[in-house]
Design a protein around this motif. Structure first.
Motif, mmCIF file in Angstrom:
data_model
loop_
_atom_site.group_PDB
_atom_site.id
_atom_site.type_symbol
_atom_site.label_atom_id
_atom_site.label_comp_id
_atom_site.label_asym_id
_atom_site.label_seq_id
_atom_site.Cartn_x
_atom_site.Cartn_y
_atom_site.Cartn_z
ATOM 1 N N LEU A 17 0.844 -1.189 0.000
ATOM 2 C CA LEU A 17 0.000 0.000 0.000
ATOM 3 C C LEU A 17 0.884 1.245 0.000
ATOM 4 N N ARG A 18 0.423 2.274 -0.702
ATOM 5 C CA ARG A 18 1.118 3.566 -0.738
ATOM 6 C C ARG A 18 0.058 4.645 -0.755
ATOM 7 N N VAL A 85 -1.428 1.890 -6.707
ATOM 8 C CA VAL A 85 -0.572 2.023 -5.523
ATOM 9 C C VAL A 85 0.894 2.154 -5.908
ATOM 10 N N PHE A 86 1.254 1.642 -7.072
ATOM 11 C CA PHE A 86 2.640 1.746 -7.522
ATOM 12 C C PHE A 86 2.932 3.127 -8.093
ATOM 13 N N SER A 87 1.986 3.656 -8.848
ATOM 14 C CA SER A 87 2.149 4.975 -9.450
ATOM 15 C C SER A 87 0.812 5.427 -10.009
ATOM 16 N N LEU A 88 0.594 6.724 -10.012
ATOM 17 C CA LEU A 88 -0.610 7.261 -10.640
ATOM 18 C C LEU A 88 -0.454 7.330 -12.151
ATOM 19 N N CYS A 89 0.768 7.206 -12.623
ATOM 20 C CA CYS A 89 1.057 7.146 -14.056
ATOM 21 C C CYS A 89 0.898 5.685 -14.494
ATOM 22 N N PRO A 90 -0.046 5.400 -15.405
ATOM 23 C CA PRO A 90 -0.272 4.005 -15.804
ATOM 24 C C PRO A 90 0.973 3.280 -16.317
#
Length: 126
Positions: A17-18, A85-90
């Motif tokens: 989770l981030r 959760v890894f990045s908001l950039c797909p």
């Protein structure tokens, strides 16, 4: 009575989770939903990797630890509420998903409340 939990020889289960900005409740609802998913699907009790307050533009310290644990074979299944959760950039999120898969992890996203399935495996890139 013996446990029915699946402790795979390929490593344990982990939750990643981030949240940014930091969530004072530390994404408790997501954590409980993922723990419930693990329980319902017979996965071993998951460990938590939480990058609270870490922007998605950087690899948080717990994400680096998770990548190392997967590469070392200590974690075989990673549960996430979604690749966001890894990045908001797909593209960046997809890259991290691929890193986890290439290191040997099965990546499982939490199903949507509207979905009928118990769990959803993240499809591999073509």
């Amino acid at each position: 009575m013996p446990s029915t939990r699946n402790t795979t020889r390929h490593g344990s289960t982990a939750i990643y989770l981030r949240c940014f900005p930091a969530d004072r409740w530390e994404m408790l609802l997501h954590r409980h939903a993922l723990e419930d998913l693990a329980e319902r699907t017979g996965l071993a009790g998951p460990g938590l990797y939480l990058d609270n307050g870490t922007p998605s533009s950087t690899h948080g310290p717990r994400l680096r630890e998770l990548l190392d644990a997967v590469a070392a074979g200590r974690v075989g299944t990673v549960l996430v509420p979604g690749s966001w959760v890894f990045s908001l950039c797909p593209r960046a999120a997809q890259k991290i998903s691929e890193q986890l898969r290439l290191a040997g992890a099965e990546l499982v996203e939490m199903p949507s409340p509207r979905s009928a399935g118990a769990r959803r495996r993240v499809p591999q890139a073509a």
